[in-house]
Scaffold this motif. Structure first.
Motif, PDB file in Angstrom:
ATOM      1  N   HIS A  68       0.936  -1.289   0.094  1.00  0.00           N
ATOM      2  CA  HIS A  68       0.075  -0.016  -0.471  1.00  0.00           C
ATOM      3  C   HIS A  68       1.008   1.569  -0.005  1.00  0.00           C
ATOM      4  O   HIS A  68       0.630   2.174  -0.588  1.00  0.00           O
ATOM      5  CB  HIS A  68      -0.587   0.237   1.487  1.00  0.00           C
ATOM      6  N   VAL A  69       1.319   1.462   1.023  1.00  0.00           N
ATOM      7  CA  VAL A  69       2.757   2.160   0.696  1.00  0.00           C
ATOM      8  C   VAL A  69       3.701   2.549  -0.066  1.00  0.00           C
ATOM      9  O   VAL A  69       3.972   3.808  -1.106  1.00  0.00           O
ATOM     10  CB  VAL A  69       3.628   2.153   2.153  1.00  0.00           C
ATOM     11  N   THR A  70       3.771   1.394  -0.711  1.00  0.00           N
ATOM     12  CA  THR A  70       4.452   1.521  -2.377  1.00  0.00           C
ATOM     13  C   THR A  70       3.723   2.325  -3.449  1.00  0.00           C
ATOM     14  O   THR A  70       4.223   2.848  -4.524  1.00  0.00           O
ATOM     15  CB  THR A  70       4.945  -0.338  -2.996  1.00  0.00           C
ATOM     16  N   GLN A  71       2.500   1.203  -3.470  1.00  0.00           N
ATOM     17  CA  GLN A  71       2.074   2.094  -3.942  1.00  0.00           C
ATOM     18  C   GLN A  71       1.075   4.282  -4.088  1.00  0.00           C
ATOM     19  O   GLN A  71       1.570   4.409  -4.595  1.00  0.00           O
ATOM     20  CB  GLN A  71      -0.144   1.638  -3.996  1.00  0.00           C
ATOM     21  N   LEU A  72       1.081   4.154  -2.830  1.00  0.00           N
ATOM     22  CA  LEU A  72       0.713   5.669  -2.908  1.00  0.00           C
ATOM     23  C   LEU A  72       1.952   6.479  -2.582  1.00  0.00           C
ATOM     24  O   LEU A  72       1.661   7.482  -3.382  1.00  0.00           O
ATOM     25  CB  LEU A  72       0.322   5.510  -0.884  1.00  0.00           C
ATOM     26  N   THR A  73       3.360   6.294  -2.494  1.00  0.00           N
ATOM     27  CA  THR A  73       4.377   7.055  -2.478  1.00  0.00           C
ATOM     28  C   THR A  73       5.014   6.836  -4.246  1.00  0.00           C
ATOM     29  O   THR A  73       4.994   8.078  -5.114  1.00  0.00           O
ATOM     30  CB  THR A  73       5.801   6.287  -2.319  1.00  0.00           C
ATOM     31  N   MET A  74       4.906   5.774  -5.230  1.00  0.00           N
ATOM     32  CA  MET A  74       4.336   5.994  -6.437  1.00  0.00           C
ATOM     33  C   MET A  74       3.267   6.941  -7.186  1.00  0.00           C
ATOM     34  O   MET A  74       3.919   8.219  -7.785  1.00  0.00           O
ATOM     35  CB  MET A  74       4.125   4.698  -7.265  1.00  0.00           C
ATOM     36  N   LEU A  75       2.122   7.557  -6.138  1.00  0.00           N
ATOM     37  CA  LEU A  75       1.429   8.060  -6.448  1.00  0.00           C
ATOM     38  C   LEU A  75       0.905  10.059  -6.161  1.00  0.00           C
ATOM     39  O   LEU A  75       1.385  10.892  -6.621  1.00  0.00           O
ATOM     40  CB  LEU A  75      -0.104   8.029  -6.031  1.00  0.00           C
ATOM     41  N   GLY A  76       2.730   9.559  -5.415  1.00  0.00           N
ATOM     42  CA  GLY A  76       3.208  10.524  -4.765  1.00  0.00           C
ATOM     43  C   GLY A  76       1.905  11.721  -3.556  1.00  0.00           C
ATOM     44  O   GLY A  76       2.276  12.793  -3.298  1.00  0.00           O
ATOM     45  N   TRP A  77       0.936  10.352  -2.517  1.00  0.00           N
ATOM     46  CA  TRP A  77       0.139  10.774  -2.351  1.00  0.00           C
ATOM     47  C   TRP A  77       0.972  10.586  -0.928  1.00  0.00           C
ATOM     48  O   TRP A  77       0.247  11.485   0.540  1.00  0.00           O
ATOM     49  CB  TRP A  77      -0.501   9.978  -2.126  1.00  0.00           C
ATOM     50  N   VAL A  78       1.935   9.836  -0.921  1.00  0.00           N
ATOM     51  CA  VAL A  78       3.056   9.672   0.567  1.00  0.00           C
ATOM     52  C   VAL A  78       4.315   9.939   0.363  1.00  0.00           C
ATOM     53  O   VAL A  78       4.295   9.632  -0.529  1.00  0.00           O
ATOM     54  CB  VAL A  78       2.496   8.024   0.895  1.00  0.00           C
ATOM     55  N   ASP A  79       4.736  10.415   1.298  1.00  0.00           N
ATOM     56  CA  ASP A  79       6.518  10.092   1.438  1.00  0.00           C
ATOM     57  C   ASP A  79       7.317   9.382   2.314  1.00  0.00           C
ATOM     58  O   ASP A  79       6.090   9.917   3.320  1.00  0.00           O
ATOM     59  CB  ASP A  79       7.296  11.690   1.500  1.00  0.00           C
ATOM     60  N   LEU A  92       6.235   7.645   7.804  1.00  0.00           N
ATOM     61  CA  LEU A  92       5.537   8.188   6.426  1.00  0.00           C
ATOM     62  C   LEU A  92       4.501   9.031   7.040  1.00  0.00           C
ATOM     63  O   LEU A  92       4.506   9.871   7.872  1.00  0.00           O
ATOM     64  CB  LEU A  92       4.343   6.737   6.049  1.00  0.00           C
ATOM     65  N   HIS A  93       4.246  10.505   5.691  1.00  0.00           N
ATOM     66  CA  HIS A  93       3.710  11.588   5.896  1.00  0.00           C
ATOM     67  C   HIS A  93       3.147  11.090   4.689  1.00  0.00           C
ATOM     68  O   HIS A  93       3.373  11.436   3.571  1.00  0.00           O
ATOM     69  CB  HIS A  93       4.456  12.622   6.549  1.00  0.00           C
ATOM     70  N   LEU A  94       1.547  12.040   4.980  1.00  0.00           N
ATOM     71  CA  LEU A  94       1.240  12.328   3.679  1.00  0.00           C
ATOM     72  C   LEU A  94       2.103  13.999   3.044  1.00  0.00           C
ATOM     73  O   LEU A  94       2.239  14.983   3.675  1.00  0.00           O
ATOM     74  CB  LEU A  94       0.127  13.002   3.793  1.00  0.00           C
TER      75      LEU A  94
END
Length: 164
Positions: A68-79, A92-94
């Motif tokens: 999940h974190v990998t997907q959100l990182t790729m979308l640029g929503w999570v660092d 992790l942060h938004l």
């Protein structure tokens, strides 16, 4: 103690609540999923955290959280930044885009609930919210051994602000 038939009816109603939850879960930002929306919501509510804490909150296997974190990182929503206290761990942060997607998600789901519950009184909605929170607290207490019910409607009137 309530009769068995009462608990059976409660189970049927909880199953129906699950259907409502799945329907609301279909409301996700473009490119996301219900699971990614859950991660966004947790980071929005609890702020920056290590992946281990996120895994605890999700109650899933660490590999699932990582996906999940990998997907959100790729979308640029999570660092994911190195933890200053332990450089081997990441925090992790938004991102600003993640905050925007979370706000969009919250607005869309709130609108859907408001539309569907338009003929409910505010007190009925508060009562349902308190009872569902109490149910969750009692189930959580069994896992943690702690029992402290907090009324979620207390937080409902606090303004939502993004974490810096």
């Amino acid at each position: 103690m309530a009769e068995n038939a009462l608990y059976e009816e409660l189970m049927r109603q909880l199953s129906a609540v699950g259907s409502v939850r799945r329907e609301l879960g279909r409301i996700v930002p473009a490119g996301g999923s219900d699971n990614s929306a859950t991660v966004l919501a947790l980071l929005g509510r609890h702020g920056a955290m290590r992946i281990g804490r996120l895994t605890e909150l999700l109650r899933v296997d660490p590999s699932v959280t990582s996906r999940h974190v990998t997907q959100l990182t790729m979308l640029g929503w999570v660092d994911r930044n190195p933890d200053p206290a332990d450089r081997r761990s990441g925090v992790l942060h938004l991102t600003p885009e993640g905050h925007a997607r979370l706000a969009e998600l919250s607005d869309r789901r709130s609108w859907e609930l408001a539309t569907r519950l338009a003929d409910w009184s505010d007190e009925d909605i508060r009562r349902l919210t308190r009872l569902l929170a109490r149910l969750r607290t009692d189930f959580d207490a069994r896992q943690t051994g702690q029992h402290a019910f907090a009324d979620p409607t207390e937080d409902a009137h606090r303004p939502r602000t993004p974490a810096a």
